[in-house]
Scaffold this active site. Structure first.
Site, PDB file in Angstrom:
ATOM      1  CB  THR A 120      29.292  45.926  35.739  1.00 21.24           C
ATOM      2  OG1 THR A 120      29.945  44.885  36.454  1.00 21.24           O
ATOM      3  CG2 THR A 120      29.543  47.260  36.429  1.00 21.24           C
ATOM      4  CG  ASP A 121      28.102  44.576  30.600  1.00 20.52           C
ATOM      5  OD1 ASP A 121      29.270  44.874  30.973  1.00 20.52           O
ATOM      6  OD2 ASP A 121      27.560  45.111  29.623  1.00 20.52           O
ATOM      7  CB  ALA A 122      30.835  39.900  30.781  1.00 25.97           C
TER       8      ALA A 122
ATOM      9  CB  VAL B 255      29.441  48.607  30.534  1.00 27.11           C
ATOM     10  CG1 VAL B 255      28.392  49.650  30.194  1.00 27.11           C
ATOM     11  CG2 VAL B 255      30.767  48.915  29.840  1.00 27.11           C
TER      12      VAL B 255
END
Length: 152
Positions: free
Chosen positions: A23-25, A28
Site C-alpha cells: 500500500t501507499d501512505a 490503498v
C-alpha cells in the site's frame, strides 16, 4: 498434465491478501503492485498446467517477459483486503501468450482492475524473441479461450 476440460484452469484464480508493503501512505494498494499480483497469478496458472518457469529456462532455454499491458484501474483495494486474481489465456501464438486478467475484491466482488497482458517468449542467451517450444504450445493451445477483452 491437466486438460482444458478442467474449468479451474480456463479461468484460473489465485488468492492475494493486501499487506502493508503493498500500500501507499493512504493504505490503498499502490498501482504498480497490481502488476505483481497478476504476475503471480500467471506464474501459478502455468504451474497448474504443468510447467515451471525455472524448468523452462533450464530445459528449453526460454524466459517469459511482459511485452505489453493495457490496464484499467476501477476501484481501490486496501490494506488487509482479500483479493482474487484471475488469469485467462486468450491466445497462444508462435512466440507469445495473451491473457485477460482481473483483480477482484473478495466479499463484495468489486473489480479493482483488469488488464490485457501480452507475454513474449524470449531466448535466455540472446534475450531476443523465440518461438514457444512445440510441446509447450500444443499443451497451452487448448486453454486459449478466444478473443481478449477490449479495455475502454
Amino acid at each position: 498434465m491437466p486438460t482444458s476440460n478442467d474449468p479451474r484452469l480456463l479461468t484460473f484464480t489465485w488468492p492475494v491478501r493486501v499487506y502493508y508493503e503493498d500500500t501507499d501512505a493512504g493504505g490503498v494498494v499502490f498501482y504498480a503492485n497490481y502488476l505483481k499480483f497478476m504476475e503471480r497469478a500467471r506464474t501459478e496458472w502455468l504451474r497448474a498446467v504443468g510447467y515451471e518457469q525455472d524448468a523452462l529456462r533450464e530445459r528449453c532455454g526460454i524466459l517469459f517477459a511482459v511485452r505489453r499491458v493495457a490496464i484499467d484501474y476501477l476501484a481501490p483495494a486496501r490494506l488487509d483486503d482479500c483479493l482474487s486474481v484471475t488469469s485467462r489465456l486468450v491466445r497462444a501464438g508462435g512466440a507469445s501468450l495473451e491473457f485477460d486478467q482481473q483483480v477482484m475484491r473478495d466479499g463484495d466482488g468489486t473489480c479493482c482492475c483488469r488488464a490485457a497482458v501480452k507475454i513474449a517468449c524470449i531466448d535466455v542467451a540472446t534475450l531476443r524473441p523465440a518461438r514457444l517450444p512445440g510441446d509447450l504450445l500444443s499443451d497451452l493451445l487448448p486453454f486459449a479461450s478466444g478473443p481478449a477483452e477490449t479495455l475502454p
